[in-house]
Design an enzyme around this catalytic site. Structure first.
Site, PDB file in Angstrom:
ATOM      1  N   ARG A 194       7.678 -27.073  -4.862  1.00  0.00           N
ATOM      2  CA  ARG A 194       6.513 -26.216  -5.149  1.00  0.00           C
ATOM      3  C   ARG A 194       5.689 -26.722  -6.334  1.00  0.00           C
ATOM      4  O   ARG A 194       5.056 -25.931  -7.024  1.00  0.00           O
ATOM      5  CB  ARG A 194       6.939 -24.770  -5.422  1.00  0.00           C
ATOM      6  CG  ARG A 194       7.556 -24.069  -4.235  1.00  0.00           C
ATOM      7  CD  ARG A 194       6.453 -23.577  -3.293  1.00  0.00           C
ATOM      8  NE  ARG A 194       7.027 -22.884  -2.147  1.00  0.00           N
ATOM      9  CZ  ARG A 194       7.180 -21.566  -2.081  1.00  0.00           C
ATOM     10  NH1 ARG A 194       6.770 -20.793  -3.052  1.00  0.00           N
ATOM     11  NH2 ARG A 194       7.702 -21.023  -1.008  1.00  0.00           N
ATOM     12  N   ARG A 200      -7.735 -21.905  -6.075  1.00  0.00           N
ATOM     13  CA  ARG A 200      -7.208 -20.795  -5.270  1.00  0.00           C
ATOM     14  C   ARG A 200      -8.070 -19.533  -5.410  1.00  0.00           C
ATOM     15  O   ARG A 200      -8.166 -18.748  -4.463  1.00  0.00           O
ATOM     16  CB  ARG A 200      -5.769 -20.535  -5.708  1.00  0.00           C
ATOM     17  CG  ARG A 200      -5.057 -19.408  -5.012  1.00  0.00           C
ATOM     18  CD  ARG A 200      -4.729 -19.711  -3.575  1.00  0.00           C
ATOM     19  NE  ARG A 200      -3.938 -18.619  -3.036  1.00  0.00           N
ATOM     20  CZ  ARG A 200      -4.441 -17.478  -2.563  1.00  0.00           C
ATOM     21  NH1 ARG A 200      -5.753 -17.307  -2.525  1.00  0.00           N
ATOM     22  NH2 ARG A 200      -3.646 -16.535  -2.106  1.00  0.00           N
TER      23      ARG A 200
HETATM   24  O1  CP3 Z   1       6.240 -28.208  -2.844  1.00  0.00           O
HETATM   25  C1  CP3 Z   1       5.000 -28.233  -2.862  1.00  0.00           C
HETATM   26  O2  CP3 Z   1       4.340 -28.260  -3.914  1.00  0.00           O
HETATM   27  C2  CP3 Z   1       4.233 -28.325  -1.585  1.00  0.00           C
HETATM   28  C3  CP3 Z   1       3.714 -27.100  -1.150  1.00  0.00           C
HETATM   29  C4  CP3 Z   1       4.582 -26.065  -0.494  1.00  0.00           C
HETATM   30  C5  CP3 Z   1       4.148 -24.736  -0.381  1.00  0.00           C
HETATM   31  N1  CP3 Z   1       5.014 -24.068   0.442  1.00  0.00           N
HETATM   32  C6  CP3 Z   1       2.940 -24.203  -0.997  1.00  0.00           C
HETATM   33  C7  CP3 Z   1       2.832 -22.765  -1.197  1.00  0.00           C
HETATM   34  C8  CP3 Z   1       5.792 -26.176   0.199  1.00  0.00           C
HETATM   35  C9  CP3 Z   1       6.718 -27.352   0.327  1.00  0.00           C
HETATM   36  C10 CP3 Z   1       6.029 -24.896   0.799  1.00  0.00           C
HETATM   37  C11 CP3 Z   1       7.152 -24.638   1.681  1.00  0.00           C
HETATM   38  C12 CP3 Z   1       7.519 -23.241   1.955  1.00  0.00           C
HETATM   39  N2  CP3 Z   1       6.715 -22.201   2.311  1.00  0.00           N
HETATM   40  C13 CP3 Z   1       8.831 -22.780   2.000  1.00  0.00           C
HETATM   41  C14 CP3 Z   1      10.030 -23.634   1.772  1.00  0.00           C
HETATM   42  C15 CP3 Z   1      10.130 -23.986   0.344  1.00  0.00           C
HETATM   43  C16 CP3 Z   1      11.032 -23.130  -0.441  1.00  0.00           C
HETATM   44  O3  CP3 Z   1      10.589 -22.683  -1.503  1.00  0.00           O
HETATM   45  O4  CP3 Z   1      12.179 -22.956  -0.032  1.00  0.00           O
HETATM   46  C17 CP3 Z   1       8.798 -21.404   2.342  1.00  0.00           C
HETATM   47  C18 CP3 Z   1       9.989 -20.497   2.467  1.00  0.00           C
HETATM   48  C19 CP3 Z   1       7.444 -21.064   2.550  1.00  0.00           C
HETATM   49  C20 CP3 Z   1       6.882 -19.746   2.965  1.00  0.00           C
HETATM   50  C21 CP3 Z   1       6.072 -19.210   1.865  1.00  0.00           C
HETATM   51  N3  CP3 Z   1       4.815 -19.669   1.548  1.00  0.00           N
HETATM   52  C22 CP3 Z   1       6.423 -18.231   0.901  1.00  0.00           C
HETATM   53  C23 CP3 Z   1       7.722 -17.454   0.878  1.00  0.00           C
HETATM   54  C24 CP3 Z   1       5.354 -18.126  -0.005  1.00  0.00           C
HETATM   55  C25 CP3 Z   1       5.269 -17.314  -1.267  1.00  0.00           C
HETATM   56  C26 CP3 Z   1       4.601 -16.030  -1.115  1.00  0.00           C
HETATM   57  C27 CP3 Z   1       4.200 -15.508  -2.486  1.00  0.00           C
HETATM   58  O5  CP3 Z   1       3.031 -15.117  -2.600  1.00  0.00           O
HETATM   59  O6  CP3 Z   1       5.004 -15.545  -3.414  1.00  0.00           O
HETATM   60  C28 CP3 Z   1       4.365 -19.030   0.412  1.00  0.00           C
HETATM   61  C29 CP3 Z   1       3.059 -19.235  -0.220  1.00  0.00           C
HETATM   62  C30 CP3 Z   1       2.862 -20.555  -0.888  1.00  0.00           C
HETATM   63  N4  CP3 Z   1       3.242 -21.760  -0.363  1.00  0.00           N
HETATM   64  C31 CP3 Z   1       2.167 -20.774  -2.116  1.00  0.00           C
HETATM   65  C32 CP3 Z   1       2.135 -22.164  -2.308  1.00  0.00           C
HETATM   66  C33 CP3 Z   1       1.460 -22.903  -3.401  1.00  0.00           C
HETATM   67  C34 CP3 Z   1       1.515 -19.702  -2.976  1.00  0.00           C
HETATM   68  C35 CP3 Z   1       0.303 -19.223  -2.270  1.00  0.00           C
HETATM   69  C36 CP3 Z   1      -0.809 -18.791  -3.182  1.00  0.00           C
HETATM   70  O7  CP3 Z   1      -1.478 -19.658  -3.772  1.00  0.00           O
HETATM   71  O8  CP3 Z   1      -1.050 -17.585  -3.230  1.00  0.00           O
END
Ligand code: CP3
Length: 357
Positions: free
Chosen positions: A25, A38
């Site tokens: 992340r 964002r």
């Molecule tokens: O690692 C990186 O920097 C690359 C980007 C990345 C994101 N999501 C960006 C993101 C990666 C590799 C993921 C994978 C992802 N997405 C996973 C597996 C990784 C892990 O942590 O185990 C999962 C379970 C997801 C599903 C997902 N997407 C969740 C649970 C969330 C969070 C929701 C929240 O608001 O807390 C996201 C959103 C997300 N994915 C954000 C980012 C930067 C935040 C979105 C925002 O900007 O509001």
């Protein structure tokens, strides 16, 4: 600047003078530069737009100094192509408006075509490779079949997975059909990322730690195994000189590392719940190890952070194939300056330890 190939060499279990670091992340909300973009765009809109995705993927490389870039995207972007209606709700996270609960629901799902449905990801990878030419290698990624299936069935993140487990135990034939669809989709998706230029790929099984070992073995492992084997074979074909290393991160699953290793891949990702000394004992030397400082260590004073970094590096010693990472994603309130400090500490101490001083 010369290309920094530390991460690639470590991923191939070659000798390294210093341990490479990246953070799960790393392209995200802890950086003000990310938040500035964002503010103007929806999260999925950023994923779908290669120009924006490239910009935020580059931020941790240029501003934090990580040794690898990961493309900015999400594991769930394969959903729309399969017929799953995906939405990100602020304050809630991902929502699937038409979750699948029965065989009839599952039969309606298609496979996501990597080019027709997620061509923007391949475009992001191509541009990133160009931008990263004199910098660091690029990581592609996908969700593992189980983690994707858990979202498809539950319709959102949960802690209990009762619908998912009810399906798995109650209708194993439907479960197999669902897992096969994700397996095929993920194989095609990761192979296309390799074709587009991803130099390492990671499969995230983020929620598999909620599954008991007996269920992992029967309902999860065979599918993860298929993905990892197919992707590895594809990488060997596309990059005959060294292949495309595959990282398998099964979060929360260190109590069943024996089974996790059976899934295959080249590098086993470990979360922070397992002491690195034990990880080194439990993980076969044919695998590299990725991990595993507590992500909350970035809130510790520098001296405590340094102690934790040194403990991990000393536990690994000179074993080949260590990639330093957080035990899971970086928290959104982390201070980027602390992340820079952690990276400096990993570099300094690993150089000393690997030189045998
Ligand atoms: O690692 C990186 O920097 C690359 C980007 C990345 C994101 N999501 C960006 C993101 C990666 C590799 C993921 C994978 C992802 N997405 C996973 C597996 C990784 C892990 O942590 O185990 C999962 C379970 C997801 C599903 C997902 N997407 C969740 C649970 C969330 C969070 C929701 C929240 O608001 O807390 C996201 C959103 C997300 N994915 C954000 C980012 C930067 C935040 C979105 C925002 O900007 O509001």
């Amino acid at each position: 600047m010369a290309f920094n190939d530390l991460f690639l060499r470590a991923a191939r279990l070659e000798s390294i003078e210093r341990t490479p670091v990246w953070m799960m992340r790393q392209a995200g909300r802890y950086m003000s530069e990310y938040r500035a973009i964002r503010e103007k765009h929806g999260f999925l809109e950023m994923c779908y737009n290669p120009e924006l995705a490239v910009e935020v993927s580059m931020q941790p490389v240029d501003l934090v100094g990580v040794d690898a870039a990961i493309m900015f995207s999400d594991i769930l972007v394969v959903f729309p192509g399969m017929g799953l209606d995906l939405e990100f709700k602020s304050g809630v996270g991902p929502i699937i408006n038409n979750p699948v609960r029965t065989m009839a629901d599952i039969q309606k799902l298609g496979l996501s075509d990597p080019i027709d449905d997620t061509g923007y990801v391949m475009e992001t990878i191509k541009i990133l490779r160009h931008e990263l030419e004199n910098k660091v290698p690029l990581i592609g990624f996908a969700g593992a079949p189980f983690t994707l299936a858990s979202y498809a069935v539950e319709g959102r993140g949960t802690r209990d997975y009762e619908n998912c487990k009810a399906l798995m135990w109650g209708d194993p034939v439907a479960w197999d059909s669902l897992m096969n669809k994700f397996t095929e989709t993920v194989i095609a998706y990761l192979c296309a990322q390799i074709d587009a230029g991803a130099q390492v790929v990671q499969m995230f099984d983020s929620w598999v730690g909620y599954v008991a070992p007996r269920d992992y073995e029967r309902f999860v492992l065979p599918y993860s195994q298929r993905v990892l084997a197919a992707v590895k074979a594809h990488g060997d074909k596309v990059v005959p000189d060294g292949g495309v290393p595959v990282i398998h991160f099964a979060n929360g699953a260190t109590s069943m590392l024996d089974l996790v290793q059976k899934a295959g891949g080249d590098i086993v990702g470990v979360d922070w719940r397992l002491d690195m000394k034990k990880a080194v004992e439990l993980i076969d030397p044919k695998f590299g190890i990725q991990g595993n400082i507590d992500p909350v260590a970035l809130f510790a004073p520098d001296a405590a952070l340094e102690e934790m970094v040194v403990e991990i590096l000393e536990a690994v010693g000179t074993r080949p194939g260590h990639i330093f990472n957080l035990g899971h994603g970086i928290h959104k309130t982390s201070d980027p300056e602390k992340a820079r400090t952690m990276i400096r500490l990993v570099h300094e101490h690993s150089e000393r330890i690997r030189a045998g001083v």
